[in-house]
Write a protein that holds these residues in place. Structure first.
Motif, short mmCIF file in Angstrom:
data_model
loop_
_atom_site.label_atom_id
_atom_site.label_comp_id
_atom_site.label_asym_id
_atom_site.label_seq_id
_atom_site.Cartn_x
_atom_site.Cartn_y
_atom_site.Cartn_z
N VAL A 11 1.03 -1.26 0.10
CA VAL A 11 0.29 0.04 -0.04
C VAL A 11 0.79 1.31 0.03
CG1 VAL A 11 -1.69 1.11 0.93
CG2 VAL A 11 -1.88 -1.17 1.04
N ALA A 12 0.83 2.09 -0.90
CA ALA A 12 1.60 3.31 -1.08
C ALA A 12 0.51 4.52 -0.87
CB ALA A 12 2.14 3.36 -2.58
N THR A 13 -0.56 4.40 -1.08
CA THR A 13 -1.62 5.48 -0.99
C THR A 13 -2.84 5.02 -0.40
OG1 THR A 13 -2.68 5.49 -3.10
CG2 THR A 13 -0.58 6.59 -2.70
N ARG A 14 -3.60 6.15 0.18
CA ARG A 14 -4.91 5.67 0.70
C ARG A 14 -5.98 6.65 0.28
NH1 ARG A 14 -5.65 0.87 1.42
NH2 ARG A 14 -5.44 -0.39 2.93
N GLY A 15 -7.32 6.20 0.00
CA GLY A 15 -7.98 6.92 -0.51
C GLY A 15 -8.44 7.10 -1.78
N CYS A 16 -9.34 8.02 -2.44
CA CYS A 16 -9.63 8.16 -3.61
C CYS A 16 -10.54 9.43 -3.88
CB CYS A 16 -10.45 7.13 -4.11
SG CYS A 16 -10.96 7.20 -5.98
N PRO A 17 -10.03 10.18 -4.81
CA PRO A 17 -10.66 11.50 -5.05
C PRO A 17 -12.03 11.50 -5.67
CG PRO A 17 -9.31 11.41 -6.74
CD PRO A 17 -8.91 10.18 -5.94
N HIS A 18 -12.71 10.11 -6.29
CA HIS A 18 -13.94 10.07 -6.79
C HIS A 18 -14.77 9.89 -6.04
CE1 HIS A 18 -11.42 10.72 -10.41
NE2 HIS A 18 -10.82 9.62 -10.26
N ILE A 28 -14.81 3.62 4.46
CA ILE A 28 -13.81 3.07 4.99
C ILE A 28 -12.69 4.02 5.54
CG2 ILE A 28 -12.07 1.15 4.79
CD1 ILE A 28 -14.03 -0.08 2.79
N TYR A 29 -12.31 4.64 4.40
CA TYR A 29 -11.04 5.56 4.47
C TYR A 29 -11.34 7.13 4.74
CZ TYR A 29 -8.91 1.25 2.58
OH TYR A 29 -8.56 0.06 2.32
N HIS A 30 -12.59 7.46 4.90
CA HIS A 30 -12.88 8.81 4.75
C HIS A 30 -12.46 9.65 3.67
CE1 HIS A 30 -14.36 7.97 8.89
NE2 HIS A 30 -12.85 7.50 9.03
N THR A 31 -12.38 11.01 3.84
CA THR A 31 -12.31 11.69 2.49
C THR A 31 -10.78 12.06 2.28
OG1 THR A 31 -12.70 13.91 3.77
CG2 THR A 31 -14.68 12.62 2.38
N GLN A 32 -10.06 11.99 3.21
CA GLN A 32 -8.56 12.38 3.43
C GLN A 32 -7.54 11.47 2.43
OE1 GLN A 32 -6.62 12.65 6.95
NE2 GLN A 32 -4.49 13.47 6.27
#
Length: 279
Positions: A11-18, A28-32
């Protein structure tokens, strides 16, 4: 996330802008959006026993500058990997070249549907149907296999959708596909819509898995028609005739992917695909 010689994940990043209407990542990961230090990620990858791994990120290309720094760090490491991205984010040819040099062999694209109406309902306006063929061809030019997500059950779908999607997935040259039934996970926009319209069929969460059951009333067909069409698509897409037509830029990898899904067709269901009526 080390699971043996052939099953490592990173895992390099968490979250998605869409904000896809069916997706529960924000629950699961919220908006950040979060990013691990590039050097830390590269060091972890170097330490893996496996020569192949998967980036378990929701959208690895969401920050092109970060992705470019990561791929430059991975050049020469000697690992092969796959990742999930959007079709729109693959228009960056420079990024694709860097990913390929860094060991990328396959990209997962959440195409979801070949219907403009269903894409609008999924809130995936960044998926432009007319660009599917061009985009997949572009990835193949970089010697990258394409595994696509396909979902059936949006309100734009009807009994003709399955055959149409089968023709189009073969025409555009998908190397593989992960096929699912639309599943209204709690707190997602699609869940709130279907609950408000009285279209949820059950409160038994074992039916909310996207693979072996229909948990809601579709708009333009019966639950049984959705199930039958979903199974017909899988049988057609993973038939030997279809598989052999789609053994594109990485035939051995594509064969392994399709063989696994083909075998899954023979698995017995854990229960009936349509839940009993609510009482």
């Amino acid at each position: 996330h080390r699971r043996g010689w052939l099953g490592s994940t990173v895992v390099a990043t968490r979250g998605c802008p869409h904000r896809c209407s069916f997706c529960n990542l924000r629950q699961i990961y919220h908006t950040q959006l979060r990013f691990r230090p590039v050097r830390q990620v590269a060091d972890e990858i170097r330490s893996l026993r496996s020569p192949i791994f998967t980036f378990w990120d929701d959208q690895l290309f969401m920050d092109p500058d970060y992705a470019m720094r990561l791929f430059q760090e991975l050049e020469g490491v000697g690992k092969r990997w796959a990742a999930m991205v959007t079709l729109a984010s693959t228009r960056n040819e420079r990024l694709l070249r860097a990913a390929a040099r860094a060991g990328c062999s396959c990209l997962f694209l959440g195409l979801e549907s070949f219907s403009p109406e269903s894409l609008r309902m999924a809130n995936k306006s960044f998926n432009v149907l007319e660009s599917y063929y061009e985009g997949i061809e572009r990835l193949h030019r970089h010697h990258l296999a394409v595994q696509a997500g396909v979902i059936f059950g949006f309100d734009g779908d009807d009994p003709s959708t399955f055959e149409h999607t089968l023709r189009e997935t073969i025409r555009v040259g998908l190397d593989g596909a992960t096929v699912s039934i639309l599943t209204p996970f709690p707190k997602t926009p699609i869940f709130e819509q279907l609950r408000g319209e009285g279209r949820l069929l059950t409160r038994d969460w074992s039916y909310f898995n996207g693979k072996t059951a229909v948990a809601f009333q579709p708009a333009r067909m019966t639950p049984q028609q959705l199930w039958n069409g979903y199974m017909d698509f899988r049988r057609g897409f993973f038939s030997w005739r279809s598989i052999l037509r789609r053994l594109g830029v990485r035939p051995l990898q594509a064969l392994a992917l399709n063989w696994g899904y083909r075998r899954a067709l023979a698995n017995r269901l854990p229960g009936p695909p349509i839940p009993p009526p609510l009482r």
